[in-house]
Design an enzyme around this catalytic site. Structure first.
Site, PDB file in Angstrom:
ATOM      1  N   SER A  13       0.840  -1.198   0.000  1.00  0.00           N
ATOM      2  CA  SER A  13       0.000   0.000   0.000  1.00  0.00           C
ATOM      3  C   SER A  13       0.870   1.242   0.000  1.00  0.00           C
ATOM      4  O   SER A  13       1.657   1.458   0.933  1.00  0.00           O
ATOM      5  CB  SER A  13      -0.903   0.010   1.229  1.00  0.00           C
ATOM      6  OG  SER A  13      -1.443   1.309   1.391  1.00  0.00           O
ATOM      7  N   HIS A  41      -1.248  -1.248  -4.197  1.00  0.00           N
ATOM      8  CA  HIS A  41      -2.523  -0.878  -3.577  1.00  0.00           C
ATOM      9  C   HIS A  41      -2.543   0.642  -3.353  1.00  0.00           C
ATOM     10  O   HIS A  41      -1.648   1.202  -2.719  1.00  0.00           O
ATOM     11  CB  HIS A  41      -2.635  -1.630  -2.247  1.00  0.00           C
ATOM     12  CG  HIS A  41      -3.923  -1.452  -1.527  1.00  0.00           C
ATOM     13  ND1 HIS A  41      -5.050  -2.201  -1.791  1.00  0.00           N
ATOM     14  CD2 HIS A  41      -4.261  -0.618  -0.517  1.00  0.00           C
ATOM     15  CE1 HIS A  41      -6.022  -1.845  -0.977  1.00  0.00           C
ATOM     16  NE2 HIS A  41      -5.580  -0.870  -0.192  1.00  0.00           N
ATOM     17  N   ASP A  43      -4.673   3.722  -1.873  1.00  0.00           N
ATOM     18  CA  ASP A  43      -5.776   4.083  -0.979  1.00  0.00           C
ATOM     19  C   ASP A  43      -6.282   5.485  -1.284  1.00  0.00           C
ATOM     20  O   ASP A  43      -5.609   6.479  -1.022  1.00  0.00           O
ATOM     21  CB  ASP A  43      -5.300   4.019   0.478  1.00  0.00           C
ATOM     22  CG  ASP A  43      -5.092   2.594   0.941  1.00  0.00           C
ATOM     23  OD1 ASP A  43      -6.028   1.781   0.798  1.00  0.00           O
ATOM     24  OD2 ASP A  43      -4.005   2.280   1.449  1.00  0.00           O
ATOM     25  N   MET A  45      -8.871   8.262  -0.349  1.00  0.00           N
ATOM     26  CA  MET A  45      -9.735   8.661   0.777  1.00  0.00           C
ATOM     27  C   MET A  45     -10.229  10.083   0.546  1.00  0.00           C
ATOM     28  O   MET A  45      -9.455  10.951   0.117  1.00  0.00           O
ATOM     29  CB  MET A  45      -8.955   8.607   2.085  1.00  0.00           C
ATOM     30  CG  MET A  45      -8.326   7.257   2.381  1.00  0.00           C
ATOM     31  SD  MET A  45      -7.574   7.254   4.018  1.00  0.00           S
ATOM     32  CE  MET A  45      -6.663   5.701   3.967  1.00  0.00           C
ATOM     33  N   HIS A  74      -8.249   1.196  -3.956  1.00  0.00           N
ATOM     34  CA  HIS A  74      -9.175   0.979  -2.842  1.00  0.00           C
ATOM     35  C   HIS A  74      -9.840   2.322  -2.541  1.00  0.00           C
ATOM     36  O   HIS A  74      -9.239   3.195  -1.916  1.00  0.00           O
ATOM     37  CB  HIS A  74      -8.372   0.445  -1.634  1.00  0.00           C
ATOM     38  CG  HIS A  74      -9.178   0.279  -0.399  1.00  0.00           C
ATOM     39  ND1 HIS A  74      -8.605   0.091   0.853  1.00  0.00           N
ATOM     40  CD2 HIS A  74     -10.530   0.242  -0.192  1.00  0.00           C
ATOM     41  CE1 HIS A  74      -9.556  -0.035   1.757  1.00  0.00           C
ATOM     42  NE2 HIS A  74     -10.729   0.058   1.152  1.00  0.00           N
ATOM     43  N   MET A 145     -11.626  -5.687   5.281  1.00  0.00           N
ATOM     44  CA  MET A 145     -10.823  -4.742   6.068  1.00  0.00           C
ATOM     45  C   MET A 145     -10.529  -5.343   7.434  1.00  0.00           C
ATOM     46  O   MET A 145     -11.444  -5.773   8.144  1.00  0.00           O
ATOM     47  CB  MET A 145     -11.568  -3.421   6.264  1.00  0.00           C
ATOM     48  CG  MET A 145     -11.685  -2.531   5.040  1.00  0.00           C
ATOM     49  SD  MET A 145     -10.127  -2.014   4.311  1.00  0.00           S
ATOM     50  CE  MET A 145      -9.325  -1.135   5.635  1.00  0.00           C
ATOM     51  N   ASP A 183      -6.844  -6.360   4.239  1.00  0.00           N
ATOM     52  CA  ASP A 183      -6.189  -5.047   4.246  1.00  0.00           C
ATOM     53  C   ASP A 183      -6.219  -4.438   5.638  1.00  0.00           C
ATOM     54  O   ASP A 183      -7.290  -4.159   6.172  1.00  0.00           O
ATOM     55  CB  ASP A 183      -6.930  -4.144   3.243  1.00  0.00           C
ATOM     56  CG  ASP A 183      -6.281  -2.779   3.099  1.00  0.00           C
ATOM     57  OD1 ASP A 183      -5.171  -2.571   3.622  1.00  0.00           O
ATOM     58  OD2 ASP A 183      -6.903  -1.921   2.440  1.00  0.00           O
TER      59      ASP A 183
HETATM   60  O1  LIG Z   1      -6.926   0.924   3.440  1.00  0.00           O
HETATM   61  C1  LIG Z   1      -6.072   1.037   4.296  1.00  0.00           C
HETATM   62  C2  LIG Z   1      -6.304   1.879   5.508  1.00  0.00           C
HETATM   63  O2  LIG Z   1      -7.546   2.436   5.429  1.00  0.00           O
HETATM   64  C3  LIG Z   1      -4.849   0.241   4.138  1.00  0.00           C
HETATM   65  O3  LIG Z   1      -4.597  -0.098   2.802  1.00  0.00           O
HETATM   66  C4  LIG Z   1      -3.596   0.664   4.846  1.00  0.00           C
HETATM   67  O4  LIG Z   1      -2.824   1.544   4.071  1.00  0.00           O
HETATM   68  C5  LIG Z   1      -2.749  -0.517   5.153  1.00  0.00           C
HETATM   69  O5  LIG Z   1      -1.648  -0.091   5.888  1.00  0.00           O
HETATM   70  P1  LIG Z   1      -0.992  -1.026   6.999  1.00  0.00           P
HETATM   71  O6  LIG Z   1      -2.070  -1.331   8.018  1.00  0.00           O
HETATM   72  O7  LIG Z   1      -0.540  -2.248   6.279  1.00  0.00           O
HETATM   73  O8  LIG Z   1       0.121  -0.198   7.539  1.00  0.00           O
HETATM   74 FE   LIG Z   2      -6.463  -0.075   1.562  1.00  0.00          FE
END
Ligand SMILES: O=C(CO)[C@@H](O)[C@H](O)COP(=O)(O)O
Ligand SMILES: [Fe+2]
Length: 233
Positions: A13, A41, A43, A45, A74, A145, A183
């Protein structure tokens, strides 16, 4: 797409990467052999669906030019019906949105697929799986999640493993082509239990980009997951 027979997939990620150097950070996990990430990945937001703001379509478009690793977007955003298809049109490999963010996940998945990407459904740790079982044929991936969405570096919530075990059983009994992704909080201490529960693809942010050698971290996580899966039978 039930991939439990093939090598565990690792999706670093970039939430934990250096946002000023995203091209180089993608390259850091683009090595060869077992150190190569399967997906990157991303993210997204929006500061509404989750209390954090990260990046959007322009950054994804730039990343698509900077790396040949397939992008696993994501989307932690409101109104995925409006915003998800453009990520597919841009060239993302997989576009995952949240079940909690729409009343019509099947319609969103259909639009994502029509725009050329795989469609993923994500559920938060407290969201039950049962209401969505009958629509999983409309999706390519299910993202479970294992932290509350919004931030990297949180602690893994082991209670979600029951959902992973249940969906693995369901996939096998219904002969579904669905890849199961987990994730949040995946690292050397947690990946084995997730692998034993039947996960296909492991997202890891801080465990990869917090390591001195991100590529080696990808390889080490994959090896751990493969060994745990093999010993679980
Ligand atoms: O979607 C998410 C958080 O919302 C993840 O993709 C995090 O970015 C994963 O990070 P780690 O928990 O592996 O540090
Ligand atoms: Fe994520």
């Amino acid at each position: 797409m039930c991939d439990s027979g093939s090598a565990p997939m690792i999706a670093p990620s970039i939430l934990s990467a250096d946002f000023a150097n995203l091209g180089a950070e993608a390259e850091a996990v683009a090595g060869s052999g077992t150190n190569r990430a399967d997906w990157l990945h991303v993210d997204v937001m929006d500061a509404h669906f989750v209390p954090n703001l990260t990046l959007g379509l322009p950054v994804v478009e730039s990343l698509l030019k900077a790396t040949d690793i397939p992008l696993d977007c994501h989307l932690m955003i409101e109104d995925p019906g409006r915003w998800a298809p453009p990520y597919a049109e841009a060239g993302a490999y997989n576009v995952t949105f949240h079940a909690e963010a729409t009343d019509d996940p099947v319609a969103v998945a259909r639009d994502v697929r029509a725009a050329g990407a795989k469609a993923g459904l994500s559920i938060k740790p407290g969201t039950p799986l049962e209401p969505y079982l009958q629509i999983l044929r409309d999706f390519d991936t299910l993202l479970i999640m294992s932290v509350e969405p919004g931030f990297g570096g949180q602690q893994f919530i082991p209670e979600v493993l029951a959902k992973a075990r249940a969906i693995r059983k369901f996939i096998d009994s219904e002969d579904l082509r669905l890849l199961v992704e987990i994730d949040g909080g995946i690292n050397a201490d947690t990946i084995e239990q997730a692998a034993e529960a039947g996960i296909d693809c492991f997202v890891a942010g801080s465990a990869v980009y917090g390591a001195a050698d991100p590529g080696a971290a990808v390889g080490a996580l994959r090896a751990q997951a493969a060994a745990a899966r093999a010993s679980a039978g």
